[in-house]
Design a protein around this motif. Structure first.
Motif, PDB file in Angstrom:
ATOM      1  N   UNK A  76       0.870  -1.173   0.000  1.00  0.00           N
ATOM      2  CA  UNK A  76       0.000   0.000   0.000  1.00  0.00           C
ATOM      3  C   UNK A  76       0.907   1.223   0.000  1.00  0.00           C
ATOM      4  N   UNK A  77       0.911   1.919  -1.126  1.00  0.00           N
ATOM      5  CA  UNK A  77       1.799   3.067  -1.270  1.00  0.00           C
ATOM      6  C   UNK A  77       1.312   4.222  -0.405  1.00  0.00           C
ATOM      7  N   UNK A  78       2.261   5.095  -0.143  1.00  0.00           N
ATOM      8  CA  UNK A  78       1.931   6.282   0.628  1.00  0.00           C
ATOM      9  C   UNK A  78       0.994   7.153  -0.183  1.00  0.00           C
ATOM     10  N   UNK A  79      -0.131   7.497   0.403  1.00  0.00           N
ATOM     11  CA  UNK A  79      -1.142   8.292  -0.284  1.00  0.00           C
ATOM     12  C   UNK A  79      -2.337   7.478  -0.711  1.00  0.00           C
ATOM     13  N   UNK A  80      -2.209   6.161  -0.685  1.00  0.00           N
ATOM     14  CA  UNK A  80      -3.341   5.332  -1.081  1.00  0.00           C
ATOM     15  C   UNK A  80      -4.411   5.386  -0.004  1.00  0.00           C
ATOM     16  N   UNK A  81      -5.637   5.134  -0.438  1.00  0.00           N
ATOM     17  CA  UNK A  81      -6.771   5.111   0.480  1.00  0.00           C
ATOM     18  C   UNK A  81      -7.317   3.697   0.512  1.00  0.00           C
ATOM     19  N   UNK A  82      -7.492   3.214   1.720  1.00  0.00           N
ATOM     20  CA  UNK A  82      -7.917   1.828   1.868  1.00  0.00           C
ATOM     21  C   UNK A  82      -8.778   1.691   3.106  1.00  0.00           C
ATOM     22  N   UNK A  83      -9.842   0.980   2.975  1.00  0.00           N
ATOM     23  CA  UNK A  83     -10.661   0.618   4.135  1.00  0.00           C
ATOM     24  C   UNK A  83     -11.071  -0.842   3.990  1.00  0.00           C
ATOM     25  N   UNK A  84     -10.748  -1.603   4.968  1.00  0.00           N
ATOM     26  CA  UNK A  84     -11.067  -3.029   4.915  1.00  0.00           C
ATOM     27  C   UNK A  84     -10.059  -3.813   5.716  1.00  0.00           C
ATOM     28  N   UNK A  85     -10.076  -5.089   5.514  1.00  0.00           N
ATOM     29  CA  UNK A  85      -9.176  -5.965   6.252  1.00  0.00           C
ATOM     30  C   UNK A  85      -8.191  -6.607   5.292  1.00  0.00           C
ATOM     31  N   UNK A  86      -7.074  -7.022   5.857  1.00  0.00           N
ATOM     32  CA  UNK A  86      -6.032  -7.661   5.061  1.00  0.00           C
ATOM     33  C   UNK A  86      -5.771  -9.037   5.639  1.00  0.00           C
ATOM     34  N   UNK A  87      -5.747 -10.023   4.782  1.00  0.00           N
ATOM     35  CA  UNK A  87      -5.407 -11.382   5.196  1.00  0.00           C
ATOM     36  C   UNK A  87      -4.227 -11.859   4.371  1.00  0.00           C
ATOM     37  N   UNK A  88      -3.135 -12.146   5.045  1.00  0.00           N
ATOM     38  CA  UNK A  88      -2.024 -12.815   4.375  1.00  0.00           C
ATOM     39  C   UNK A  88      -2.357 -14.298   4.309  1.00  0.00           C
ATOM     40  N   UNK A  89      -2.155 -14.866   3.164  1.00  0.00           N
ATOM     41  CA  UNK A  89      -2.661 -16.228   2.921  1.00  0.00           C
ATOM     42  C   UNK A  89      -2.056 -17.224   3.889  1.00  0.00           C
ATOM     43  N   UNK A  90      -0.776 -16.999   4.299  1.00  0.00           N
ATOM     44  CA  UNK A  90      -0.118 -17.960   5.179  1.00  0.00           C
ATOM     45  C   UNK A  90      -0.872 -18.045   6.491  1.00  0.00           C
ATOM     46  N   UNK A  91      -1.120 -16.864   7.075  1.00  0.00           N
ATOM     47  CA  UNK A  91      -1.823 -16.860   8.363  1.00  0.00           C
ATOM     48  C   UNK A  91      -3.248 -17.347   8.197  1.00  0.00           C
ATOM     49  N   UNK A  92      -3.858 -17.017   7.066  1.00  0.00           N
ATOM     50  CA  UNK A  92      -5.234 -17.453   6.867  1.00  0.00           C
ATOM     51  C   UNK A  92      -5.296 -18.964   6.753  1.00  0.00           C
TER      52      UNK A  92
END
Lengths: 248, 105
Positions: A91-107
């Motif tokens: 996620x670059x600086x300046x990007x807008x994001x709302x939600x959750x992140x799941x890394x596949x390994x942990x998932x």
């Protein structure tokens, strides 16, 4: 250029898109996107969809869940609302994001642990749950049932008790007036009342008869005893007198 | 230079609406509304009802076409469906099955 699909800024696609090549979106897409390659969501692009790709580079607007087999990149001008699912996410600086992140390994780890834990949890939980639920249900369910059934039985018995109480109520009447009881007992036509009345009333009659007879007998005995005693006394007196007389 | 290209491995099931030229190399099922030129290339496969200004068919098209300007079925083109257009060009070698209505609106 032949392997790159471009959806121009004035194009609006509503539906499902599947493919095995790079897709550059400058227009609007609503639906599901499934690619085995890279999705380039350009600055003018608007995607409202669940996206499943290998790589994703988002410079436009994405609303929906984004699942990438390899990587996701949200650039400085990208806007994403939704859940990200990828092993590598930038996620670059300046990007807008709302939600959750799941890394596949942990998932995957969570899924595996859940899969492992679920049967373990199920087995012990089911037994106590079943036992507790059964016990609770039986305790809370059967008791009222039993209480209800006895209540019915009691209700069935209650008319039996009032009959007895009714039977008992005339009994003092029976004791008070033996003549009325003799009429009331056949009116009830109950064997118990007849038995009770017959049992109760005859002793009363017998007792009175016995008392009267006993008094008579006692009187007779006393009289006879008195006679005999008097006779004996007389006899003794006579004997006493007689020996005296004889002796005299 | 067409702005929008749908690649040969791409499958779109749905509705496409736009104002720019569209080139189809892959598969499109559903409906297409375009205020511009639609080009179906050799590998392209379209099963849709289309409302366009101009269409050029080199691939396979199944569906009804309503073109405001012109319909061209090239030598390699295969077309099954009804056509409503003021100008129609069917090249030698093209395959067509359907009705044609050239009444000017």
């Amino acid at each position: 250029m032949n392997n790159i699909t471009v959806i121009g800024p004035s194009i609006f696609i509503k539906g499902n898109i599947e493919g095995n090549e790079d897709l550059s979106v400058q227009g609007r897409i609503e639906g599901n996107i499934s690619l085995s390659n890279t999705l380039y969501l350009e600055e003018s692009g608007i995607v409202k969809a669940d996206v499943s790709v290998k790589n994703a580079v988002v410079s436009g607007v994405l609303v929906g869940n984004l699942e990438a087999a390899d990587s996701i990149e949200i650039t400085e001008i990208g806007i994403v609302v939704g859940d990200l699912y990828a092993p590598r996410i930038v996620i670059r600086d300046g990007a807008k994001f709302r939600g959750s992140i799941n890394m596949s390994v942990y998932d995957n780890y969570d899924n595996e642990t859940k899969k492992i834990e679920q049967p373990k949890s199920k087995i012990p939980t089911q037994k106590p749950i079943t036992t507790t639920t059964n016990s609770s249900v039986t305790t809370y369910g059967r008791k009222p049932v039993t209480t209800t059934t006895p209540s019915k039985t009691t209700t069935d018995k209650k008319p039996a008790f009032p009959t007895k109480t009714i039977e008992k109520k005339p009994e003092p009447v029976i004791k008070s007036d033996s003549v009325k009881t003799s009429f009331s007992n056949p009116a009830n036509n109950t064997t118990s009342t007849n038995q009770n009345s017959t049992k109760t009333s005859p002793p009363a009659m017998n007792s009175k008869i016995e008392q009267s007879e006993a008094d008579k007998i006692n009187k007779a005995i006393k009289e006879t005893i008195g006679k005999y005693s008097q006779d004996s006394e007389l006899d003794e007196k006579k004997k006493d007198s007689n020996p005296e007389q004889k002796s005299e | 230079m067409s702005n929008t290209i749908i690649g040969h491995t791409l499958v779109i099931d749905g509705e496409i609406v736009g104002d720019e030229s569209l080139t189809i190399l892959g598969t499109v099922k559903g409906k297409i509304e375009l205020n511009n030129t639609l080009l179906v290339e050799k590998e392209g496969n379209v099963e849709a009802d289309m409302i366009v200004n101009k269409i050029t068919i080199n691939g396979s098209v199944t569906g009804n076409i309503h073109a405001h300007e012109k319909v061209e079925i090239q030598e390699a083109g295969q077309m099954v469906g009804d056509i409503k257009s003021p100008r129609i060009f069917i090249a030698d070698g093209a395959v067509f099955k359907g009705q044609i209505d050239m009444d000017v609106d």
